[in-house]
Design an enzyme around this catalytic site. Structure first.
Site, PDB file in Angstrom:
ATOM      1  N   LYS A 145       0.830  -1.202   0.000  1.00 10.04           N
ATOM      2  CA  LYS A 145       0.000   0.000   0.000  1.00 10.04           C
ATOM      3  C   LYS A 145       0.867   1.256   0.000  1.00 10.04           C
ATOM      4  O   LYS A 145       2.024   1.250   0.414  1.00 10.04           O
ATOM      5  CB  LYS A 145      -0.976  -0.031   1.172  1.00 10.04           C
ATOM      6  CG  LYS A 145      -2.066  -1.076   0.943  1.00 10.04           C
ATOM      7  CD  LYS A 145      -3.165  -1.055   1.967  1.00 10.04           C
ATOM      8  CE  LYS A 145      -4.256  -2.072   1.573  1.00 10.04           C
ATOM      9  NZ  LYS A 145      -5.313  -2.152   2.589  1.00 10.04           N
TER      10      LYS A 145
ATOM     11  N   ARG B 119      -2.527 -10.215   5.093  1.00 10.90           N
ATOM     12  CA  ARG B 119      -2.908 -10.386   3.684  1.00 10.90           C
ATOM     13  C   ARG B 119      -1.812  -9.756   2.836  1.00 10.90           C
ATOM     14  O   ARG B 119      -1.575  -8.550   2.915  1.00 10.90           O
ATOM     15  CB  ARG B 119      -4.255  -9.718   3.430  1.00 10.90           C
ATOM     16  CG  ARG B 119      -4.786  -9.839   2.018  1.00 10.90           C
ATOM     17  CD  ARG B 119      -6.101  -9.081   1.901  1.00 10.90           C
ATOM     18  NE  ARG B 119      -6.691  -9.192   0.570  1.00 10.90           N
ATOM     19  CZ  ARG B 119      -6.396  -8.398  -0.460  1.00 10.90           C
ATOM     20  NH1 ARG B 119      -5.501  -7.427  -0.300  1.00 10.90           N
ATOM     21  NH2 ARG B 119      -6.978  -8.566  -1.631  1.00 10.90           N
TER      22      ARG B 119
END
Length: 291
Positions: free
Chosen positions: A232, A270
């Site tokens: 991210k 994740r």
């Protein structure tokens, strides 16, 4: 290591196989994006056969779970129809589940959730926490699947404008608690639920780091926690500046966050790249055992 930073990973949700409910370490969920516009891989796995092969590759690397998604949730991404999403993910889910994989499906659509759980998926990973589709929680309740309930504000088109908090930890905790209560009222059993703080969803870099350092506050809600930091944008601030705009250059930073999340008691992380995070959570498990 302090008690706060060395929490044991909590038991996983009841619908999973026993080996994944109490594995002795944080689990690793590998991502399979069956989309043409993923921020992290540019649509590399969009073809069905290639997506299946990638899922097998992640499992061979040691992923405990594969999370299959048919819609990009990057900021600014446009929504796709449930029919289009299902056409992308269903053959991947059917094949991997038939081969014995523990499959999660990343969807906000109740119709998709219903179809994929019938096809063998054991986990519904809903980034909207039930806010996008009012039928989602009832659908999950009927299925008996694990329900990953993520913190969410707005949509991918609008969420960046909603990243305003007086106290991000307290507000995310309260909003997750509210969503959990509404899911339980709809018939979802508490034992089905995993909570996700929703890093990057209506949150800036500072909000993300603050939440990561206060996972203990979210664990007080009594449910396992899934952390999804992989590749991210907020991680671009800790990689070499010349690589800041390259999502794949954030894998080492992702593994570091996986270790910290595991040490803090996360049930699963994740990730797009499995090997580094699997090593990281194993290190955290050894650290906890010997601290």
């Amino acid at each position: 290591m302090s008690e706060r930073s060395a929490r044991p990973a909590p038991r996983g949700p009841e619908p999973l196989p026993p080996a994944l409910r109490d594995p002795g370490r944080t689990l690793v969920m590998g991502v399979v994006n069956v989309t043409p516009d993923s921020f992290s891989d540019g649509g590399q796995w969009f073809d069905t056969d290639v997506a299946i092969a990638h899922g097998r590759h992640l499992l061979a690397q040691g992923a405990d779970i594969v999370d299959v998604g048919g819609e990009s949730t990057r900021p600014g991404a446009a929504h796709v129809s449930p029919d289009q999403e299902l056409a992308r993910v269903l053959p991947v889910v059917e094949t991997l589940a038939r081969e014995g994989a523990v499959v999660s499906v990343d969807t906000v659509n109740a119709s998709t959730a219903e179809a994929v759980t019938r096809a063998g998926a054991l986990i519904v990973n809903d980034v909207s926490g039930g806010l996008f589709d009012p039928e989602m929680t009832a659908t999950v309740a009927r299925s008996g699947a694990v329900y990953v309930l993520q913190h969410w504000r707005g949509t991918p088109e609008t969420m960046n404008d909603l990243a305003e908090y007086d106290d991000v930890v307290a507000e995310v905790r309260a909003e997750l608690a509210e969503r959990l209560a509404e899911a339980l009222a709809a018939g979802v059993r508490e034992e089905q639920v995993v909570l996700d703080p929703g890093l990057g969803f209506a949150k800036d870099a500072g909000h993300n780091w603050t939440l990561l350092t206060h996972l203990d506050a979210l664990l007080e809600l009594g449910r396992p926690i899934l952390v999804g930091a992989s590749r991210k944008r907020f991680l671009s601030g800790v990689v070499a500046p010349r690589l800041a705009d390259e999502p794949l250059a954030r894998d080492a930073a992702t593994a570091a966050v996986s270790a910290l999340s595991a040490a803090a008691g996360a049930w699963a992380v994740r990730v797009h790249e499995v090997t580094g995070s699997l090593d990281a959570v194993r290190v955290a498990a050894e650290w906890r055992e010997h601290s």
